[in-house]
Design an enzyme around this catalytic site. Structure first.
Site, PDB file in Angstrom:
ATOM      1  N   LYS A   1      54.148  -5.683 -13.027  1.00 12.36           N
ATOM      2  CA  LYS A   1      53.394  -6.808 -13.588  1.00 12.36           C
ATOM      3  C   LYS A   1      52.297  -7.191 -12.600  1.00 12.36           C
ATOM      4  O   LYS A   1      52.545  -7.823 -11.576  1.00 12.36           O
ATOM      5  CB  LYS A   1      54.282  -8.023 -13.849  1.00 12.36           C
TER       6      LYS A   1
ATOM      7  N   GLY B   1      53.297 -12.726  -3.080  1.00 16.52           N
ATOM      8  CA  GLY B   1      52.565 -13.852  -3.651  1.00 16.52           C
ATOM      9  C   GLY B   1      52.867 -15.126  -2.904  1.00 16.52           C
ATOM     10  O   GLY B   1      53.205 -15.091  -1.718  1.00 16.52           O
ATOM     11  N   SER B   2      52.753 -16.243  -3.596  1.00 10.59           N
ATOM     12  CA  SER B   2      52.880 -17.543  -2.934  1.00 10.59           C
ATOM     13  C   SER B   2      54.345 -17.888  -2.657  1.00 10.59           C
ATOM     14  O   SER B   2      55.253 -17.377  -3.307  1.00 10.59           O
ATOM     15  CB  SER B   2      52.251 -18.618  -3.808  1.00 10.59           C
TER      16      SER B   2
ATOM     17  N   VAL C   1      56.203 -19.483  -5.813  1.00 14.43           N
ATOM     18  CA  VAL C   1      56.693 -18.521  -6.809  1.00 14.43           C
ATOM     19  C   VAL C   1      57.816 -17.682  -6.194  1.00 14.43           C
ATOM     20  O   VAL C   1      58.805 -17.378  -6.864  1.00 14.43           O
ATOM     21  CB  VAL C   1      55.549 -17.647  -7.362  1.00 14.43           C
ATOM     22  N   GLY C   2      57.692 -17.365  -4.912  1.00 15.09           N
ATOM     23  CA  GLY C   2      58.749 -16.612  -4.233  1.00 15.09           C
ATOM     24  C   GLY C   2      60.096 -17.314  -4.328  1.00 15.09           C
ATOM     25  O   GLY C   2      61.130 -16.681  -4.552  1.00 15.09           O
TER      26      GLY C   2
ATOM     27  N   GLU D   1      57.196 -11.011   0.041  1.00 12.93           N
ATOM     28  CA  GLU D   1      56.103 -11.122   1.024  1.00 12.93           C
ATOM     29  C   GLU D   1      55.315 -12.356   0.613  1.00 12.93           C
ATOM     30  O   GLU D   1      54.565 -12.318  -0.361  1.00 12.93           O
ATOM     31  CB  GLU D   1      55.179  -9.896   0.941  1.00 12.93           C
TER      32      GLU D   1
ATOM     33  N   CYS E   1      46.710 -12.984   3.123  1.00 10.15           N
ATOM     34  CA  CYS E   1      47.931 -13.625   3.615  1.00 10.15           C
ATOM     35  C   CYS E   1      47.900 -13.681   5.134  1.00 10.15           C
ATOM     36  O   CYS E   1      48.525 -14.528   5.736  1.00 10.15           O
ATOM     37  CB  CYS E   1      49.153 -12.869   3.119  1.00 10.15           C
TER      38      CYS E   1
ATOM     39  N   GLU F   1      48.841 -23.594   3.464  1.00  7.36           N
ATOM     40  CA  GLU F   1      47.985 -22.430   3.230  1.00  7.36           C
ATOM     41  C   GLU F   1      46.862 -22.823   2.260  1.00  7.36           C
ATOM     42  O   GLU F   1      47.114 -23.205   1.127  1.00  7.36           O
ATOM     43  CB  GLU F   1      48.815 -21.288   2.636  1.00  7.36           C
TER      44      GLU F   1
HETATM   45  P1  NAP Z   1      51.115 -16.256  -6.985  1.00 14.75           P
HETATM   46  O1  NAP Z   1      50.514 -17.325  -7.765  1.00 14.75           O
HETATM   47  O2  NAP Z   1      52.449 -16.478  -6.373  1.00 14.75           O
HETATM   48  O3  NAP Z   1      51.157 -14.977  -7.948  1.00 14.75           O
HETATM   49  C1  NAP Z   1      51.634 -13.733  -7.536  1.00 14.75           C
HETATM   50  C2  NAP Z   1      52.189 -12.975  -8.730  1.00 14.75           C
HETATM   51  O4  NAP Z   1      53.321 -13.651  -9.250  1.00 14.75           O
HETATM   52  C3  NAP Z   1      51.202 -12.865  -9.885  1.00 14.75           C
HETATM   53  O5  NAP Z   1      51.350 -11.604 -10.497  1.00 14.75           O
HETATM   54  C4  NAP Z   1      51.669 -13.978 -10.804  1.00 14.75           C
HETATM   55  O6  NAP Z   1      51.306 -13.804 -12.147  1.00 14.75           O
HETATM   56  C5  NAP Z   1      53.171 -13.872 -10.629  1.00 14.75           C
HETATM   57  N1  NAP Z   1      53.916 -15.061 -11.029  1.00 14.75           N
HETATM   58  C6  NAP Z   1      53.464 -16.343 -11.146  1.00 14.75           C
HETATM   59  N2  NAP Z   1      54.466 -17.156 -11.540  1.00 14.75           N
HETATM   60  C7  NAP Z   1      55.579 -16.384 -11.679  1.00 14.75           C
HETATM   61  C8  NAP Z   1      56.923 -16.641 -12.060  1.00 14.75           C
HETATM   62  N3  NAP Z   1      57.344 -17.865 -12.369  1.00 14.75           N
HETATM   63  N4  NAP Z   1      57.809 -15.602 -12.090  1.00 14.75           N
HETATM   64  C9  NAP Z   1      57.408 -14.365 -11.763  1.00 14.75           C
HETATM   65  N5  NAP Z   1      56.139 -14.059 -11.414  1.00 14.75           N
HETATM   66  C10 NAP Z   1      55.230 -15.055 -11.353  1.00 14.75           C
HETATM   67  O7  NAP Z   1      50.164 -15.819  -5.791  1.00 14.75           O
HETATM   68  P2  NAP Z   1      48.608 -15.520  -5.864  1.00 14.75           P
HETATM   69  O8  NAP Z   1      47.883 -16.809  -5.963  1.00 14.75           O
HETATM   70  O9  NAP Z   1      48.347 -14.474  -6.862  1.00 14.75           O
HETATM   71  O10 NAP Z   1      48.378 -14.860  -4.440  1.00 14.75           O
HETATM   72  C11 NAP Z   1      48.138 -15.599  -3.299  1.00 14.75           C
HETATM   73  C12 NAP Z   1      49.416 -15.773  -2.491  1.00 14.75           C
HETATM   74  O11 NAP Z   1      49.972 -14.515  -2.173  1.00 14.75           O
HETATM   75  C13 NAP Z   1      49.161 -16.444  -1.162  1.00 14.75           C
HETATM   76  O12 NAP Z   1      50.182 -17.370  -0.904  1.00 14.75           O
HETATM   77  C14 NAP Z   1      49.243 -15.297  -0.168  1.00 14.75           C
HETATM   78  O13 NAP Z   1      49.551 -15.665   1.134  1.00 14.75           O
HETATM   79  C15 NAP Z   1      50.265 -14.446  -0.788  1.00 14.75           C
HETATM   80  N6  NAP Z   1      50.154 -13.074  -0.296  1.00 14.75           N
HETATM   81  C16 NAP Z   1      51.108 -12.616   0.570  1.00 14.75           C
HETATM   82  C17 NAP Z   1      51.020 -11.345   1.099  1.00 14.75           C
HETATM   83  C18 NAP Z   1      52.062 -10.828   2.046  1.00 14.75           C
HETATM   84  O14 NAP Z   1      52.178  -9.625   2.176  1.00 14.75           O
HETATM   85  N7  NAP Z   1      52.825 -11.664   2.738  1.00 14.75           N
HETATM   86  C19 NAP Z   1      49.966 -10.517   0.726  1.00 14.75           C
HETATM   87  C20 NAP Z   1      48.998 -11.025  -0.145  1.00 14.75           C
HETATM   88  C21 NAP Z   1      49.118 -12.297  -0.665  1.00 14.75           C
HETATM   89  P3  NAP Z   1      49.939 -14.432 -12.748  1.00 14.75           P
HETATM   90  O15 NAP Z   1      48.824 -13.779 -11.997  1.00 14.75           O
HETATM   91  O16 NAP Z   1      49.992 -14.025 -14.164  1.00 14.75           O
HETATM   92  O17 NAP Z   1      50.006 -15.902 -12.521  1.00 14.75           O
END
Ligand code: NAP
Ligand code: MG
Length: 485
Positions: free
Chosen positions: A173, A226-227, A230-231, A246, A280, A377
Site C-alpha cells: 500500500k 511513516g509517522s 500511525v505507527g 520506521e 526522517c 517533528e
Molecule cells: P504517515 O501519515 O504515517 O503515512 C505513512 C503511510 O501510512 C501512508 O501510506 C499512509 O497512507 C499510511 N497510513 C495512514 N494512516 C494509516 C492507518 N491508520 N493504518 C495503516 N496505514 C496508514 O506518514 P507520512 O506523512 O506519509 O510520512 C512522513 C513520516 O514518515 C514522518 O514522520 C517521517 O519521519 C516518517 N519517515 C520515517 C522514515 C524512517 O525510516 N524512520 C523514513 C521516511 C519517513 P495515506 O498516504 O493514504 O495516508
C-alpha cells in the site's frame, strides 16, 4: 489524464469501490493521474492472491529469486532518468536527489540479489554427542508493506527486495501522495519477471486499505515506514504479528567550538533543507557551542537566505515544494508556535505568494530544548539552533527528545567524537558529516519512539525472515539436553 489500476494476482484491475482519487504535482498543484480508492474487499482479494502464490515462490531457490532481482536492478538502471523525473513531478524533490532515490533502489536490488546466495544461518556445537545444531533463514509468509511519500521509490525498495529474496509474497500500500511512482516501480518489477500473485499493490487511504491490510489474519508480517502516530495505530491493529516500524525523527547536529565551521555549515544546510526538510533523518536541530554560536549563526543565515526555492525540475532550484497544502499549513503552524515560545526567527517563516506548496527555508535561533519546535517533528524546511556550553550539555540536548533516529557531531577532537558515539541515543551517528546519507549495505533505523527496526543490509534481511533452529540427533538414542550427563 490516465486512470491507473491496482495489481491483484497479476491483473491490473479497478477497485470494487468504483471510486478514484488524484495525485498532484506539488510544484504546480496540477493533477498528474487518477488512482483507485481501494477498500477492504480489494485488500482481502490481494491477500488471497499473495497467499496462493506463496507456496511456489518460497520453494524457488533463493539464488534464482536473486536473478530476478538482478534483472530488476538492470531495468531500473535503464529507466533511472524517467523514474527520477516522475519522482520530481509527483513528490517535488530536486532532480539530483530524485536520481538518488532511484539509485538507492538499484543498489538495494543488487545487494539483496547477492543475498540470495547467502541467507546464512549459523552452525554450532551441540552439548550432546552425535547431535548437530544449526539455524536456517525461513520466509514469514504474506507481508503487508506500507510506505510514506518522501522516498517514493527508495523506501518501497527497502521493503520489497528483502521481502522477495527471503521468499515472502506481499501486498503493498503506497502513500496516497505518490501512487504514480509506486505504480511505475511495480510495473518495472513485473517486467523483471516477478511471478503473478507474488506482488500485489492496492492504492487508497490508510484507513480503507492500510488498516484492513494490517489487521488481515493471513498477513503474517507488516513493515511500516511513516509517522509515529500511525505507527502506534499499526502496533495496536497488528497485535502479535511480526511488525517492523520506521518512524519519525528530530535529528541534531552538534557543532563543537573546534569544528571546521565551513564544513559544518554545509552539513547543516544539506541536512536541514535538503528534500525541503522532508526526511526522517533531516537535521532539524543544530546544537552549537556558545564560543562559535555567533559566527556559525551568521554563516548559516547567510547561506539559508541564498537558497533558491522552485520546481525540483529546474537546475537552479535548491529547495523544492512541500508535499501538499496540509504540509505548508503544518510547517507554518510551527513557525507561529516558535515565535510564541520566544525563539528568534532569523529568516524565512512564511509561504511565498505563488502557485505550488512552497515554504521559505526557515531558521530559528535562541531556541531552548524544551520548546515544542525543538521537540516535535516539523517535517519541513525549519531548523532550530540551540546554544550549549559544552559537550555534556550538547549530548543532553541531543538525547532530550522522544525520537532517536540520526545524529551528527562536527569536531576535530577524537575524544569529543568518541564520547558522542558512546552517549548519543540514536540509531545513526555521523562524525564530520550531516545526519543524512545512509548506504544500503549498512543497517538503518532508530531507537526510542523512532521504533527499533533495522532495515537495509543484513539486518534488513532479518526483518523479513524468521530464524529456524534445527537439531539433528544421529546418536540413535533418546538424548535429553540439560539432563543427560
Ligand atoms: P504517515 O501519515 O504515517 O503515512 C505513512 C503511510 O501510512 C501512508 O501510506 C499512509 O497512507 C499510511 N497510513 C495512514 N494512516 C494509516 C492507518 N491508520 N493504518 C495503516 N496505514 C496508514 O506518514 P507520512 O506523512 O506519509 O510520512 C512522513 C513520516 O514518515 C514522518 O514522520 C517521517 O519521519 C516518517 N519517515 C520515517 C522514515 C524512517 O525510516 N524512520 C523514513 C521516511 C519517513 P495515506 O498516504 O493514504 O495516508
Ligand atoms: Mg502528489
Amino acid at each position: 489524464m490516465k486512470t491507473n489500476r491496482i495489481l491483484i494476482g497479476g491483473k491490473w484491475i479497478a477497485s470494487s469501490s468504483g471510486k478514484t482519487f488524484e495525485s498532484l504535482n506539488p510544484a504546480t498543484e496540477r493533477p498528474i493521474g487518477r488512482f483507485q480508492e481501494g477498500n477492504s474487499a480489494d485488500v482481502d482479494k490481494a491477500v488471497r492472491a499473495a497467499k496462493a502464490a506463496y507456496g511456489k515462490w518460497m520453494q524457488i531457490p533463493a539464488p534464482k529469486r536473486g536473478a530476478i532481482l538482478l534483472n530488476a536492478a538492470r531495468l531500473l538502471m535503464k529507466e533511472k532518468e524517467n523514474l527520477a523525473r516522475l519522482v520530481v513531478q509527483e513528490m517535488g524533490k530536486v532532480l539530483p536527489e530524485a536520481r538518488g532515490d532511484i539509485q538507492e533502489a538499484i543498489d538495494t536490488a543488487e545487494y539483496m540479489a547477492g543475498e540470495g546466495r547467502r541467507l546464512f544461518g549459523h552452525t554450532t556445537k551441540s552439548e550432546l554427542p552425535d547431535k548437530f545444531a544449526m539455524t536456517a533463514r525461513m520466509p514469514v509468509g504474506v507481508f503487508g508493506l506500507i510506505t510514506p511519500w518522501n522516498f517514493p521509490v527508495a523506501i518501497p525498495s527497502w521493503k520489497i527486495f528483502p521481502c522477495l529474496i527471503c521468499g515472502n509474497t506481499f501486498v503493498f500500500k503506497p502513500a496516497s501522495d505518490t501512487p504514480l511512482c509506486a505504480t511505475r516501480f511495480i510495473q518495472i518489477l513485473e517486467k523483471a519477471g516477478i511471478p503473478k500473485g507474488v506482488m500485489n499493490m492496492v492504492t487508497g487511504s490508510g484507513k480503507d486499505v492500510g488498516t484492513p491490510l494490517v489487521r488481515h489474519k493471513d498477513v503474517l508480517g507488516v513493515s511500516f515506514t511513516g509517522s509515529r502516530d500511525v505507527g502506534e495505530l499499526i502496533t495496536k491493529s497488528a497485535g502479535v504479528k511480526k511488525v517492523g516500524l520506521e518512524l519519525g525523527g528530530k535529528n541534531g547536529i552538534i557543532v563543537m567550538d573546534d569544528a571546521d565551521l565551513e564544513l559544518a555549515m554545509h552539513g547543516a544546510i544539506w541536512g536541514g533543507y535538503g528534500t525541503t526538510g522532508q526526511r526522517c533523518t533531516a537535521a532539524s536541530r543544530v546544537i552549537v557551542h556558545q564560543k562559535v554560536k555567533k559566527k556559525f549563526e551568521r554563516m548559516l543565515a547567510n547561506r539559508v537566505k541564498r537558497l533558491r526555492i522552485g520546481s525540483g525540475a529546474s537546475s537552479s532550484t535548491d529547495v523544492g515544494p512541500l508535499i501538499n497544502r496540509a504540509a505548508v499549513e503544518k510547517v507554518h503552524h510551527y513557525t507561529e508556535i516558535g515565535k510564541e515560545e520566544g525563539a528568534r526567527l532569523v529568516c524565512g517563516g512564511k509561504a511565498p505568494k505563488r502557485t505550488g506548496f512552497f515554504y521559505e527555508p526557515t531558521l530559528f535561533t535562541d531556541v531552548t530544548s524544551d520548546m515544542r519546535i525543538a521537540q516535535e517533528e516539523i517535517f519541513g524546511p525549519t531548523v532550530c539552533m540551540i546554544t550549549v556550553r559544552n559537550l555534556d550539555e550538547a549530548i543532553d540536548v541531543m538525547n532530550g527528545i522522544s525520537y532517536g533516529l540520526s545524529s551528527s557531531i562536527y569536531t576535530k577532537d577524537i575524544r569529543n567524537a568518541m564520547l558522542a558515539i558512546g552517549n548519543i541515543e540514536a540509531g545513526l551517528t555521523y562524525v564530520n558529516s550531516s545526519t543524512i546519507g545512509s548506504e544500503v549495505h549498512l543497517p538503518f533505523g532508530g531507537v526510542k519512539q523512532t521504533g527499533s527496526t533495522r532495515e537495509a543490509g543484513i539486518e534488513g534481511v532479518h526483518e523479513f525472515s524468521e530464524t529456524k533452529t534445527v537439531y539433528i540427533d544421529y546418536s540413535g538414542k533418546l538424548q535429553k539436553a540439560q539432563i543427560d550427563t
